[in-house]
Motif scaffolding. Structure first.
Motif, PDB file in Angstrom:
ATOM      1  N   LEU A  11      90.051  67.377  41.750  1.00 47.07           N
ATOM      2  CA  LEU A  11      90.078  68.100  43.011  1.00 47.07           C
ATOM      3  C   LEU A  11      90.990  67.316  43.933  1.00 47.07           C
ATOM      4  N   ARG A  12      91.913  68.016  44.560  1.00 48.66           N
ATOM      5  CA  ARG A  12      92.838  67.323  45.455  1.00 48.66           C
ATOM      6  C   ARG A  12      93.117  68.174  46.683  1.00 48.66           C
ATOM      7  N   ASN A  52      98.453  72.359  58.343  1.00 48.40           N
ATOM      8  CA  ASN A  52      97.296  71.948  59.149  1.00 48.40           C
ATOM      9  C   ASN A  52      96.091  71.564  58.310  1.00 48.40           C
ATOM     10  N   SER A  53      96.233  71.607  56.986  1.00 44.54           N
ATOM     11  CA  SER A  53      95.079  71.344  56.116  1.00 44.54           C
ATOM     12  C   SER A  53      94.659  69.878  56.113  1.00 44.54           C
ATOM     13  N   HIS A  54      95.426  69.041  56.778  1.00 45.54           N
ATOM     14  CA  HIS A  54      95.065  67.625  56.869  1.00 45.54           C
ATOM     15  C   HIS A  54      93.910  67.385  57.839  1.00 45.54           C
ATOM     16  N   GLN A  55      93.551  68.407  58.607  1.00 47.66           N
ATOM     17  CA  GLN A  55      92.478  68.229  59.587  1.00 47.66           C
ATOM     18  C   GLN A  55      91.208  67.736  58.910  1.00 47.66           C
ATOM     19  N   ASP A  56      90.566  66.821  59.553  1.00 48.52           N
ATOM     20  CA  ASP A  56      89.320  66.256  59.078  1.00 48.52           C
ATOM     21  C   ASP A  56      88.240  67.340  59.062  1.00 48.52           C
ATOM     22  N   ILE A  57      87.368  67.295  58.064  1.00 48.33           N
ATOM     23  CA  ILE A  57      86.296  68.288  57.957  1.00 48.33           C
ATOM     24  C   ILE A  57      85.371  68.246  59.170  1.00 48.33           C
ATOM     25  N   TYR A  58      85.268  67.099  59.836  1.00 49.47           N
ATOM     26  CA  TYR A  58      84.429  67.002  61.029  1.00 49.47           C
ATOM     27  C   TYR A  58      85.050  67.772  62.196  1.00 49.47           C
ATOM     28  N   GLN A  62      85.614  72.745  57.847  1.00 46.46           N
ATOM     29  CA  GLN A  62      85.896  73.279  56.519  1.00 46.46           C
ATOM     30  C   GLN A  62      86.969  72.427  55.855  1.00 46.46           C
ATOM     31  N   TYR A  63      87.033  72.535  54.536  1.00 40.16           N
ATOM     32  CA  TYR A  63      88.077  71.836  53.800  1.00 40.16           C
ATOM     33  C   TYR A  63      88.286  72.538  52.469  1.00 40.16           C
ATOM     34  N   ARG A  64      89.524  72.714  52.110  1.00 44.03           N
ATOM     35  CA  ARG A  64      89.864  73.374  50.850  1.00 44.03           C
ATOM     36  C   ARG A  64      90.448  72.348  49.889  1.00 44.03           C
ATOM     37  N   PHE A  65      89.872  72.329  48.695  1.00 45.12           N
ATOM     38  CA  PHE A  65      90.388  71.503  47.608  1.00 45.12           C
ATOM     39  C   PHE A  65      91.036  72.407  46.570  1.00 45.12           C
ATOM     40  N   GLY A  76      92.494  76.760  40.463  1.00 45.29           N
ATOM     41  CA  GLY A  76      91.477  77.345  41.317  1.00 45.29           C
ATOM     42  C   GLY A  76      91.367  76.621  42.644  1.00 45.29           C
ATOM     43  N   ILE A  77      90.378  77.050  43.398  1.00 41.89           N
ATOM     44  CA  ILE A  77      90.138  76.521  44.743  1.00 41.89           C
ATOM     45  C   ILE A  77      88.634  76.339  44.894  1.00 41.89           C
ATOM     46  N   ILE A  78      88.267  75.263  45.551  1.00 40.93           N
ATOM     47  CA  ILE A  78      86.865  75.092  45.926  1.00 40.93           C
ATOM     48  C   ILE A  78      86.836  74.707  47.402  1.00 40.93           C
ATOM     49  N   ASP A  79      86.091  75.482  48.165  1.00 37.36           N
ATOM     50  CA  ASP A  79      86.048  75.306  49.615  1.00 37.36           C
ATOM     51  C   ASP A  79      84.705  74.779  50.065  1.00 37.36           C
ATOM     52  N   LEU A  80      84.753  73.889  51.027  1.00 34.14           N
ATOM     53  CA  LEU A  80      83.575  73.523  51.806  1.00 34.14           C
ATOM     54  C   LEU A  80      83.757  74.210  53.149  1.00 34.14           C
ATOM     55  N   PHE A  81      82.733  74.880  53.642  1.00 33.56           N
ATOM     56  CA  PHE A  81      82.859  75.636  54.886  1.00 33.56           C
ATOM     57  C   PHE A  81      81.562  75.555  55.681  1.00 33.56           C
ATOM     58  N   ASP A  82      81.645  75.946  56.940  1.00 30.57           N
ATOM     59  CA  ASP A  82      80.490  75.903  57.854  1.00 30.57           C
ATOM     60  C   ASP A  82      79.806  74.536  57.824  1.00 30.57           C
TER      61      ASP A  82
END
Length: 177
Positions: A11-12, A52-58, A62-65, A76-82
């Motif tokens: 995952l990157r 802008n995807s460098h933004q910290d999850i805090y 959200q963050y997309r890998f 594929g893609i795996i997202d962390l959100f909310d």
């Protein structure tokens, strides 16, 4: 960060070179029914998103890998959100290109993101929203002991019909170190 490395996948973060992959994935109408997308994305918008995807999850919540093979092919893609650090929870969504499904790669990616979220984000729980007809996702989340917490009736409208959506939760075992 070994947490984001599986036996067959990594995952990157998003890279500028992922533009075409992201463009084809985000604009694939077959995926829209699970993503909530209703309009295509332009390459211009996606370039800005990647920039802008460098933004910290805090900050972004959200963050997309990108899920990649060991030779760095995006699959594929795996997202962390909310992400909510106050309440120690985060949502997860996963999308694998069809030719890579049912090969254990989604399991590796989900395991890596679960380890990452519990270890580095210090969340207490991870949740997922899955329509009741998405048998591959149901199988995947239940394999990792996500528990059904509820069903939202007629929650998602696609293919000219309403579908129920299951709320899954994986709550960290506080008895483990």
């Amino acid at each position: 960060m070994a947490t984001l490395i599986g036996e067959n996948i990594n995952l990157r973060a998003l890279e500028p070179e992922d533009l075409d992959f992201l463009f084809s994935t985000e604009n694939n109408q077959d995926f829209w029914k699970v993503s909530g997308t209703q309009l295509p994305y332009s390459k211009y918008i996606l370039k800005k998103y990647i920039k802008n995807s460098h933004q910290d999850i805090y900050e972004a919540k959200q963050y997309r890998f990108v899920i990649c093979t060991k030779i760095d092919t995006p699959i594929g893609i795996i997202d962390l959100f909310d992400f909510n650090p106050q309440h120690k929870r985060v949502g997860v969504g996963i999308l694998l290109l069809p030719k890579y499904q049912r090969k254990g790669l989604g399991s590796e990616a989900l395991k890596a993101i679960i380890d990452y979220a519990f270890t580095y984000l210090d969340v207490h729980q991870i949740f997922a929203n899955v329509t009741t007809n998405n048998l591959n996702s149901i199988s995947l989340f239940e394999k990792f002991k996500f528990q059904k917490s509820g069903i939202r009736k007629d929650w998602v409208y696609s293919d000219n019909t309403f579908k129920d959506e299951i709320l899954y939760q994986l709550i960290k075992n506080t008895n483990e170190p």
